[in-house]
Design a protein around this motif. Structure first.
Motif, PDB file in Angstrom:
ATOM      1  N   ASP A  14       0.840  -1.199   0.000  1.00 33.75           N
ATOM      2  CA  ASP A  14       0.000   0.000   0.000  1.00 33.75           C
ATOM      3  C   ASP A  14       0.872   1.245   0.000  1.00 33.75           C
ATOM      4  O   ASP A  14       1.831   1.349   0.789  1.00 33.75           O
ATOM      5  N   TRP A  15       0.523   2.187  -0.878  1.00 33.83           N
ATOM      6  CA  TRP A  15       1.234   3.453  -0.951  1.00 33.83           C
ATOM      7  C   TRP A  15       0.221   4.595  -0.979  1.00 33.83           C
ATOM      8  O   TRP A  15      -0.819   4.496  -1.629  1.00 33.83           O
ATOM      9  N   LEU A  16       0.556   5.672  -0.266  1.00 32.60           N
ATOM     10  CA  LEU A  16      -0.234   6.898  -0.332  1.00 32.60           C
ATOM     11  C   LEU A  16       0.288   7.749  -1.493  1.00 32.60           C
ATOM     12  O   LEU A  16       1.466   8.118  -1.526  1.00 32.60           O
ATOM     13  N   ILE A  17      -0.592   8.041  -2.447  1.00 29.89           N
ATOM     14  CA  ILE A  17      -0.247   8.881  -3.593  1.00 29.89           C
ATOM     15  C   ILE A  17      -0.762  10.293  -3.315  1.00 29.89           C
ATOM     16  O   ILE A  17      -1.955  10.485  -3.037  1.00 29.89           O
ATOM     17  N   VAL A  18       0.136  11.269  -3.391  1.00 37.02           N
ATOM     18  CA  VAL A  18      -0.249  12.659  -3.150  1.00 37.02           C
ATOM     19  C   VAL A  18       0.143  13.485  -4.375  1.00 37.02           C
ATOM     20  O   VAL A  18       1.331  13.638  -4.682  1.00 37.02           O
ATOM     21  N   ASP A  19      -0.855  13.994  -5.079  1.00 34.52           N
ATOM     22  CA  ASP A  19      -0.625  14.843  -6.253  1.00 34.52           C
ATOM     23  C   ASP A  19      -0.812  16.297  -5.855  1.00 34.52           C
ATOM     24  O   ASP A  19      -1.835  16.657  -5.248  1.00 34.52           O
ATOM     25  N   VAL A  20       0.166  17.123  -6.219  1.00 36.03           N
ATOM     26  CA  VAL A  20       0.144  18.519  -5.769  1.00 36.03           C
ATOM     27  C   VAL A  20       0.428  19.469  -6.931  1.00 36.03           C
ATOM     28  O   VAL A  20       0.995  19.089  -7.946  1.00 36.03           O
ATOM     29  N   ARG A  21       0.033  20.725  -6.700  1.00 39.98           N
ATOM     30  CA  ARG A  21       0.404  21.851  -7.565  1.00 39.98           C
ATOM     31  C   ARG A  21       1.243  22.832  -6.749  1.00 39.98           C
ATOM     32  O   ARG A  21       0.694  23.576  -5.925  1.00 39.98           O
ATOM     33  N   PRO A  22       2.554  22.833  -6.928  1.00 45.95           N
ATOM     34  CA  PRO A  22       3.367  23.855  -6.251  1.00 45.95           C
ATOM     35  C   PRO A  22       2.987  25.244  -6.768  1.00 45.95           C
ATOM     36  O   PRO A  22       2.708  25.413  -7.960  1.00 45.95           O
ATOM     37  N   HIS A  23       2.979  26.211  -5.894  1.00 40.29           N
ATOM     38  CA  HIS A  23       2.593  27.566  -6.291  1.00 40.29           C
ATOM     39  C   HIS A  23       3.707  28.289  -7.023  1.00 40.29           C
ATOM     40  O   HIS A  23       3.432  29.219  -7.787  1.00 40.29           O
ATOM     41  N   GLU A  24       4.947  27.900  -6.783  1.00 39.95           N
ATOM     42  CA  GLU A  24       6.065  28.579  -7.411  1.00 39.95           C
ATOM     43  C   GLU A  24       6.574  27.789  -8.609  1.00 39.95           C
ATOM     44  O   GLU A  24       6.408  26.577  -8.685  1.00 39.95           O
ATOM     45  N   PHE A  37       4.204   7.671  -0.820  1.00 40.70           N
ATOM     46  CA  PHE A  37       4.755   7.251   0.465  1.00 40.70           C
ATOM     47  C   PHE A  37       4.281   5.835   0.787  1.00 40.70           C
ATOM     48  O   PHE A  37       3.076   5.566   0.826  1.00 40.70           O
ATOM     49  N   MET A  38       5.210   4.945   1.074  1.00 36.97           N
ATOM     50  CA  MET A  38       4.845   3.563   1.362  1.00 36.97           C
ATOM     51  C   MET A  38       4.235   3.458   2.758  1.00 36.97           C
ATOM     52  O   MET A  38       4.704   4.088   3.712  1.00 36.97           O
ATOM     53  N   ARG A  39       3.172   2.676   2.866  1.00 39.54           N
ATOM     54  CA  ARG A  39       2.563   2.426   4.173  1.00 39.54           C
ATOM     55  C   ARG A  39       3.465   1.499   4.981  1.00 39.54           C
ATOM     56  O   ARG A  39       3.930   0.467   4.488  1.00 39.54           O
ATOM     57  N   LEU A  40       3.699   1.853   6.231  1.00 38.17           N
ATOM     58  CA  LEU A  40       4.592   1.099   7.095  1.00 38.17           C
ATOM     59  C   LEU A  40       3.808   0.079   7.928  1.00 38.17           C
ATOM     60  O   LEU A  40       2.598   0.230   8.137  1.00 38.17           O
ATOM     61  N   PRO A  41       4.473  -0.962   8.415  1.00 45.05           N
ATOM     62  CA  PRO A  41       3.802  -1.928   9.292  1.00 45.05           C
ATOM     63  C   PRO A  41       3.192  -1.229  10.513  1.00 45.05           C
ATOM     64  O   PRO A  41       3.798  -0.322  11.096  1.00 45.05           O
ATOM     65  N   GLY A  42       1.990  -1.631  10.875  1.00 54.37           N
ATOM     66  CA  GLY A  42       1.308  -1.037  12.016  1.00 54.37           C
ATOM     67  C   GLY A  42       0.573   0.242  11.691  1.00 54.37           C
ATOM     68  O   GLY A  42      -0.103   0.815  12.559  1.00 54.37           O
ATOM     69  N   GLU A  43       0.691   0.714  10.449  1.00 56.26           N
ATOM     70  CA  GLU A  43       0.033   1.942  10.014  1.00 56.26           C
ATOM     71  C   GLU A  43      -1.200   1.555   9.197  1.00 56.26           C
ATOM     72  O   GLU A  43      -1.088   0.842   8.202  1.00 56.26           O
ATOM     73  N   SER A  44      -2.368   1.995   9.605  1.00 54.87           N
ATOM     74  CA  SER A  44      -3.577   1.600   8.898  1.00 54.87           C
ATOM     75  C   SER A  44      -3.779   2.473   7.666  1.00 54.87           C
ATOM     76  O   SER A  44      -3.302   3.610   7.598  1.00 54.87           O
ATOM     77  N   VAL A  45      -4.515   1.928   6.698  1.00 53.87           N
ATOM     78  CA  VAL A  45      -4.854   2.699   5.505  1.00 53.87           C
ATOM     79  C   VAL A  45      -5.681   3.915   5.885  1.00 53.87           C
ATOM     80  O   VAL A  45      -5.478   5.014   5.356  1.00 53.87           O
ATOM     81  N   ASN A  53      -4.519   7.683   4.865  1.00 51.59           N
ATOM     82  CA  ASN A  53      -5.213   8.355   3.769  1.00 51.59           C
ATOM     83  C   ASN A  53      -6.057   9.517   4.280  1.00 51.59           C
ATOM     84  O   ASN A  53      -7.280   9.535   4.158  1.00 51.59           O
ATOM     85  N   THR A  54      -5.396  10.511   4.849  1.00 49.98           N
ATOM     86  CA  THR A  54      -6.069  11.740   5.291  1.00 49.98           C
ATOM     87  C   THR A  54      -5.263  12.941   4.826  1.00 49.98           C
ATOM     88  O   THR A  54      -4.039  12.851   4.619  1.00 49.98           O
ATOM     89  N   SER A  55      -5.943  14.063   4.675  1.00 49.20           N
ATOM     90  CA  SER A  55      -5.233  15.292   4.304  1.00 49.20           C
ATOM     91  C   SER A  55      -4.204  15.679   5.359  1.00 49.20           C
ATOM     92  O   SER A  55      -3.094  16.126   5.044  1.00 49.20           O
ATOM     93  N   LYS A  56      -4.565  15.498   6.621  1.00 48.17           N
ATOM     94  CA  LYS A  56      -3.640  15.847   7.697  1.00 48.17           C
ATOM     95  C   LYS A  56      -2.350  15.054   7.579  1.00 48.17           C
ATOM     96  O   LYS A  56      -1.248  15.611   7.690  1.00 48.17           O
ATOM     97  N   ARG A  57      -2.475  13.731   7.341  1.00 50.00           N
ATOM     98  CA  ARG A  57      -1.268  12.906   7.238  1.00 50.00           C
ATOM     99  C   ARG A  57      -0.490  13.246   5.972  1.00 50.00           C
ATOM    100  O   ARG A  57       0.756  13.241   5.989  1.00 50.00           O
ATOM    101  N   ALA A  58      -1.188  13.559   4.883  1.00 46.76           N
ATOM    102  CA  ALA A  58      -0.491  13.942   3.653  1.00 46.76           C
ATOM    103  C   ALA A  58       0.358  15.183   3.879  1.00 46.76           C
ATOM    104  O   ALA A  58       1.524  15.237   3.463  1.00 46.76           O
ATOM    105  N   TRP A  59      -0.201  16.184   4.573  1.00 47.09           N
ATOM    106  CA  TRP A  59       0.576  17.393   4.842  1.00 47.09           C
ATOM    107  C   TRP A  59       1.756  17.099   5.763  1.00 47.09           C
ATOM    108  O   TRP A  59       2.852  17.658   5.588  1.00 47.09           O
ATOM    109  N   GLN A  60       1.570  16.216   6.736  1.00 46.43           N
ATOM    110  CA  GLN A  60       2.680  15.856   7.625  1.00 46.43           C
ATOM    111  C   GLN A  60       3.832  15.215   6.855  1.00 46.43           C
ATOM    112  O   GLN A  60       5.009  15.497   7.110  1.00 46.43           O
ATOM    113  N   LEU A  61       3.486  14.359   5.892  1.00 44.23           N
ATOM    114  CA  LEU A  61       4.525  13.682   5.112  1.00 44.23           C
ATOM    115  C   LEU A  61       5.180  14.619   4.105  1.00 44.23           C
ATOM    116  O   LEU A  61       6.353  14.438   3.750  1.00 44.23           O
ATOM    117  N   LEU A  62       4.451  15.618   3.645  1.00 47.76           N
ATOM    118  CA  LEU A  62       5.015  16.578   2.689  1.00 47.76           C
ATOM    119  C   LEU A  62       5.885  17.637   3.362  1.00 47.76           C
ATOM    120  O   LEU A  62       6.773  18.226   2.726  1.00 47.76           O
TER     121      LEU A  62
END
Length: 524
Positions: free
Chosen positions: A196-206, A238-246, A250-259
């Protein structure tokens, strides 16, 4: 009144769109159904290679596709947590098919290009907002019943409106949960690869230069992919790690933390989409059942590490459409289509195994295993030839192929000239089967009957040198020298039927292809 078509396509992603374009351009009537009333607006596929660029070129859409393509100026790199190079692949080069080997895009933009072309193609009937619910196989075709749906708050709700159409053949390009595949009863050959991987697609402003543009962070603490998402876009995976649930991943909060460690925050970045995908490696056991055929994700799934998911589906179409054209026109028997699955299944397995092998190197979470991997790849100088696993070439499986070492491999495309400016081969010669010789003598044994047999299959003859094509960069000279050949017979899907070392062998190639296609004795 029931409507009738030559082909019905179920699914209107990039593969369904290209199927409609390719069949419509060849003069067939095509109905396309997709349950959603509009093209999916968020990113998914992001890369195509030189073979697919060649297909876009042949189908007349490449110029428009290039407008939404991000060219790659540098290497695709893998690095460990210390920044050491583990792998470097030059993605800035032109590939064997005559186009750049890696090209990045945003899928909604690509689909918009293909949708415009499909709708402008005579004979193509696009029916979005209609879900195919039932397939009834008949002697001379398939009856499809579709239901119109209404969409509210992202959900599809069926209405009372239905339509019934008939088609001589049906192509299921309806994704991993394919209705067509389920109706066929085709199960999966599953290699058991699942991450399982979290895919995060973004538009950088700069606006900025990303160097390298595309790379893998091979860190056992969190394997991460950083690539282009097309012009003005970036993608983090971002690859999902053992002990980490989908659910928690898969939340916006976690996506921002990883970015955040990458300098991405709401002040300088917009997240277009985040979603957890389960990377899998499998293919359909059966690709054809009578008048039903599969293509794209309906026929195969693979990890994204080689960027070949959508590309595989496009190769499916190149293989299928030239055979379907001959069958629909009555120039070949129906059992020619048996070779579609046998040829494509073998070829796609090459890319599935390659993608899985790359994933097994990237998806390492054990510290000791990662240290050993890093040591081995650094010692190999990050050279792909030394550090990546060996594998067979991307050859087609049993089907319409001669007995020759080059048969079933993709053919190069070089620049040629004929009384004018140089251009890639496919823009100079007619489309279809092509017998290409090193000079006029190489194809000189063909008589009028041979040429007529080739023409019946949509083929023609060309030669290099005086009175023919000028091999501008020596691409074909080098290929013929490497294979000890004076002639090669190319299929419309850009794969090699066979090669000949004498003029009489070249004539025999034409005869054997004609027999294989038209005799009705083709069996995969």
């Amino acid at each position: 009144m029931q409507l009738s078509y030559d082909v019905a396509v179920v699914g209107y992603g990039p593969i369904g769109e290209m199927a409609a374009i390719m069949l419509g351009r060849r003069g067939f009537t095509v109905a396309v159904f997709d349950r959603w009333p509009e093209i999916y607006p968020l990113p998914r596929a992001v890369v195509y290679d030189d073979e697919i660029a060649r297909l876009f070129q042949q189908e007349g859409v490449l110029d428009d596709v290039l407008e939404i393509t991000d060219p790659v100026p540098d290497f695709y790199e893998w690095r460990n947590r210390h920044g050491d190079a583990l792998l470097k692949i030059d993605w800035s080069v032109v590939g064997p098919a005559g186009r750049p080997v890696a090209n990045f895009f945003s899928q909604p933009e690509l689909q918009a290009v293909l949708d415009r072309r499909a709708r402008a193609t005579p004979g193509v009937d696009v029916r979005m907002g209609w879900q195919v619910e039932e397939l009834v196989e008949q002697d001379e075709g398939v009856e499809l019943t579709a239901r119109r749906g209404a969409v509210a708050d992202g959900s599809w709700t069926p209405t009372e409106d239905t339509i019934t159409v008939s088609a001589r053949y049906v192509i299921g390009a309806d994704g991993a949960n394919s209705l067509v595949r389920a109706h066929m009863g085709s199960d999966w050959v599953d290699l058991g690869f699942q991450f399982d991987w979290l895919i995060v697609d973004v538009r950088p402003h700069e606006e900025r230069t990303w160097s390298p543009m595309n790379w893998q962070l091979c860190d056992p603490a969190r394997p991460t992919t950083i690539v282009s998402g097309g012009p003005g876009r970036r993608r983090w995976e971002f690859m999902r790690l053992p002990g980490e649930s989908v659910a928690e991943l898969n939340t916006s909060k976690r996506a921002w933390q990883l970015l955040e460690p990458w300098g991405r925050k709401p002040a300088n970045t917009t997240i277009e989409r985040h979603a957890v995908y389960t990377f899998q490696a499998k293919w359909a056991r059966q690709w054809r059942k009578e008048r039903l055929l599969l293509a794209g994700d309906a026929a195969h799934l693979m990890p994204p590490f080689a960027g070949q998911g959508m590309c595989g589906g496009m190769r499916d179409l190149a293989n299928l459409v030239w055979k379907l054209e001959l069958v629909l026109d009555g120039r070949a028997p129906d059992d020619l289509l048996d070779t579609y699955g046998s040829e494509r299944s073998t070829n796609i397995q090459h890319f599935i195994h390659l993608s899985m092998a790359l994933g097994q190197v990237i998806c390492v979470l054990d510290e000791n295993a990662a240290t050993e991997r890093d040591r081995r790849m650094i010692a190999g100088g990050a050279d792909p030839a030394k550090v990546l696993p060996d594998g067979p070439p991307p050859r087609l499986g049993p089907g319409i192929l001669a007995d020759h070492p080059a048969a079933g491999l993709p053919m190069v495309q070089g620049r040629v000239a004929r009384a004018g400016a140089a251009a890639l081969l496919d823009t100079v010669v007619e489309p279809g089967l092509l017998l290409l010789g090193t000079d006029a003598h190489a194809v000189g044994d063909l008589d009028a009957a041979d040429r007529a047999a080739l023409a019946t299959l949509g083929g023609h003859v060309e030669h290099l040198g005086p009175g023919g094509l000028h091999d501008v960069d020596g691409v074909y000279r080098d290929w013929f020298d490497e294979h000890g050949a004076i002639a090669v017979l190319l299929r419309p899907d850009n794969y090699i039927y066979g090669a000949a070392s004498t003029a009489s062998e070249a004539r025999a190639l034409v005869a054997s292809l004609s027999r294989a296609v038209t005799s009705g004795a083709v069996r995969a």
